[in-house]
Design a protein around this motif. Structure first.
Motif, mmCIF file in Angstrom:
data_model
loop_
_atom_site.group_PDB
_atom_site.id
_atom_site.type_symbol
_atom_site.label_atom_id
_atom_site.label_comp_id
_atom_site.label_asym_id
_atom_site.label_seq_id
_atom_site.Cartn_x
_atom_site.Cartn_y
_atom_site.Cartn_z
ATOM 1 N N VAL A 1 30.003 124.758 -51.989
ATOM 2 C CA VAL A 1 31.214 123.960 -51.918
ATOM 3 C C VAL A 1 31.919 124.052 -53.262
ATOM 4 O O VAL A 1 31.287 124.018 -54.310
ATOM 5 N N GLN A 2 33.236 124.225 -53.209
ATOM 6 C CA GLN A 2 34.042 124.276 -54.436
ATOM 7 C C GLN A 2 34.785 122.951 -54.592
ATOM 8 O O GLN A 2 35.329 122.426 -53.629
ATOM 9 N N LEU A 3 34.788 122.438 -55.810
ATOM 10 C CA LEU A 3 35.393 121.144 -56.090
ATOM 11 C C LEU A 3 36.489 121.295 -57.134
ATOM 12 O O LEU A 3 36.297 121.989 -58.136
ATOM 13 N N GLN A 4 37.605 120.634 -56.902
ATOM 14 C CA GLN A 4 38.748 120.699 -57.809
ATOM 15 C C GLN A 4 39.166 119.279 -58.156
ATOM 16 O O GLN A 4 39.682 118.550 -57.302
ATOM 17 N N ALA A 22 39.172 117.380 -54.682
ATOM 18 C CA ALA A 22 39.346 118.061 -53.401
ATOM 19 C C ALA A 22 38.281 119.128 -53.242
ATOM 20 O O ALA A 22 38.001 119.888 -54.175
ATOM 21 N N ALA A 23 37.708 119.187 -52.062
ATOM 22 C CA ALA A 23 36.636 120.136 -51.793
ATOM 23 C C ALA A 23 37.088 121.206 -50.822
ATOM 24 O O ALA A 23 37.939 120.977 -49.960
ATOM 25 N N SER A 24 36.481 122.355 -50.967
ATOM 26 C CA SER A 24 36.704 123.442 -50.017
ATOM 27 C C SER A 24 35.394 124.185 -49.829
ATOM 28 O O SER A 24 34.480 124.079 -50.642
ATOM 29 N N GLY A 25 35.310 124.911 -48.751
ATOM 30 C CA GLY A 25 34.111 125.692 -48.489
ATOM 31 C C GLY A 25 33.158 125.025 -47.522
ATOM 32 O O GLY A 25 32.607 125.685 -46.638
ATOM 33 N N ARG A 26 32.951 123.735 -47.695
ATOM 34 C CA ARG A 26 32.064 122.980 -46.799
ATOM 35 C C ARG A 26 32.608 121.581 -46.656
ATOM 36 O O ARG A 26 33.240 121.066 -47.585
ATOM 37 N N SER A 101 21.281 109.391 -57.975
ATOM 38 C CA SER A 101 20.483 108.740 -59.012
ATOM 39 C C SER A 101 21.434 108.317 -60.118
ATOM 40 O O SER A 101 22.624 108.630 -60.085
ATOM 41 N N ASN A 102 20.891 107.592 -61.095
ATOM 42 C CA ASN A 102 21.718 107.201 -62.234
ATOM 43 C C ASN A 102 21.623 108.219 -63.364
ATOM 44 O O ASN A 102 21.986 107.926 -64.496
ATOM 45 N N THR A 103 21.118 109.396 -63.042
ATOM 46 C CA THR A 103 21.113 110.501 -64.010
ATOM 47 C C THR A 103 22.170 111.520 -63.583
ATOM 48 O O THR A 103 22.451 111.666 -62.403
ATOM 49 N N PRO A 104 22.736 112.230 -64.534
ATOM 50 C CA PRO A 104 23.845 113.148 -64.228
ATOM 51 C C PRO A 104 23.387 114.462 -63.601
ATOM 52 O O PRO A 104 23.548 115.533 -64.184
ATOM 53 N N ARG A 105 22.794 114.351 -62.431
ATOM 54 C CA ARG A 105 22.354 115.538 -61.714
ATOM 55 C C ARG A 105 23.104 115.645 -60.401
ATOM 56 O O ARG A 105 23.329 114.649 -59.720
ATOM 57 N N ALA A 106 23.479 116.863 -60.051
ATOM 58 C CA ALA A 106 24.173 117.107 -58.792
ATOM 59 C C ALA A 106 23.989 118.573 -58.431
ATOM 60 O O ALA A 106 23.528 119.379 -59.249
ATOM 61 N N ASP A 107 24.342 118.883 -57.198
ATOM 62 C CA ASP A 107 24.149 120.252 -56.738
ATOM 63 C C ASP A 107 25.357 121.134 -57.024
ATOM 64 O O ASP A 107 25.220 122.326 -57.308
ATOM 65 N N TYR A 108 26.530 120.569 -56.914
ATOM 66 C CA TYR A 108 27.767 121.326 -57.116
ATOM 67 C C TYR A 108 28.684 120.535 -58.041
ATOM 68 O O TYR A 108 28.847 119.330 -57.873
ATOM 69 N N TRP A 109 29.302 121.249 -58.974
ATOM 70 C CA TRP A 109 30.171 120.610 -59.962
ATOM 71 C C TRP A 109 31.565 121.204 -59.894
ATOM 72 O O TRP A 109 31.740 122.410 -59.703
ATOM 73 N N GLY A 110 32.549 120.328 -60.095
ATOM 74 C CA GLY A 110 33.911 120.799 -60.263
ATOM 75 C C GLY A 110 34.219 120.964 -61.729
ATOM 76 O O GLY A 110 33.424 120.599 -62.599
ATOM 77 N N GLN A 111 35.381 121.506 -62.022
ATOM 78 C CA GLN A 111 35.810 121.579 -63.417
ATOM 79 C C GLN A 111 36.248 120.180 -63.839
ATOM 80 O O GLN A 111 36.483 119.332 -63.008
ATOM 81 N N GLY A 112 36.294 119.921 -65.084
ATOM 82 C CA GLY A 112 36.636 118.587 -65.554
ATOM 83 C C GLY A 112 38.128 118.347 -65.633
ATOM 84 O O GLY A 112 38.937 119.279 -65.643
ATOM 85 N N THR A 113 38.473 117.073 -65.704
ATOM 86 C CA THR A 113 39.853 116.672 -65.961
ATOM 87 C C THR A 113 39.830 115.669 -67.110
ATOM 88 O O THR A 113 39.027 114.738 -67.120
ATOM 89 N N GLN A 114 40.691 115.889 -68.087
ATOM 90 C CA GLN A 114 40.674 115.076 -69.299
ATOM 91 C C GLN A 114 41.363 113.743 -69.072
ATOM 92 O O GLN A 114 42.497 113.696 -68.567
ATOM 93 N N VAL A 115 40.698 112.678 -69.478
ATOM 94 C CA VAL A 115 41.287 111.335 -69.488
ATOM 95 C C VAL A 115 41.287 110.853 -70.928
ATOM 96 O O VAL A 115 40.244 110.819 -71.578
#
Length: 119
Positions: A1-4, A22-26, A101-115
């Motif tokens: 899955v791609q995340l934007q 926004a997700a694409s692929g799945r 979980s409360n740890t920063p683990r995930a299967d798919y990552w998007g690119q970041g956006t600056q705040v």
């Protein structure tokens, strides 16, 4: 899955921003989703998570009552509404799919956006 991820920007303290992922692929409906952030010189941390069915959410203590995570599975999009922003919220924000979980683990990552929150 791609995340934007999108929606970041510069805002004054006390202001609001709404991030979108926004997700694409799945279809996102199969995944727990999360928002994470990483400030300069600091480790990445979980900001909020939402279960695949939207029945459960998790928030970092420092954002409780100010941030709201939501999802629209029909639109394949996850949101993070950020209100009452503080300078300490300044970071790159990432969305991710998978994991719970409360740890920063995930299967798919998007690119970041600056705040950036100014005084």
């Amino acid at each position: 899955v791609q995340l934007q991820a999108s929606g970041g920007g510069l805002v004054q303290a006390g202001g609001s921003l709404r991030l979108s992922c926004a997700a694409s692929g799945r279809p996102l409906s199969s995944y727990h989703m999360g928002w994470f952030r990483q400030a300069p010189g600091k480790e990445r941390e979980v900001v909020a998570r939402i279960s695949a069915s939207s029945s459960s959410t998790y928030y970092l203590d420092s954002v409780k009552g100010r941030f709201t995570i939501s999802r629209d599975n029909a639109e394949n999009t996850v949101y993070l509404q950020m209100n009452s922003l503080k300078p300490e919220d300044t970071a790159i924000y990432y969305c991710a799919a998978g994991g719970w979980s409360n740890t920063p683990r995930a299967d798919y990552w998007g690119q970041g956006t600056q705040v950036t929150v100014s005084n």
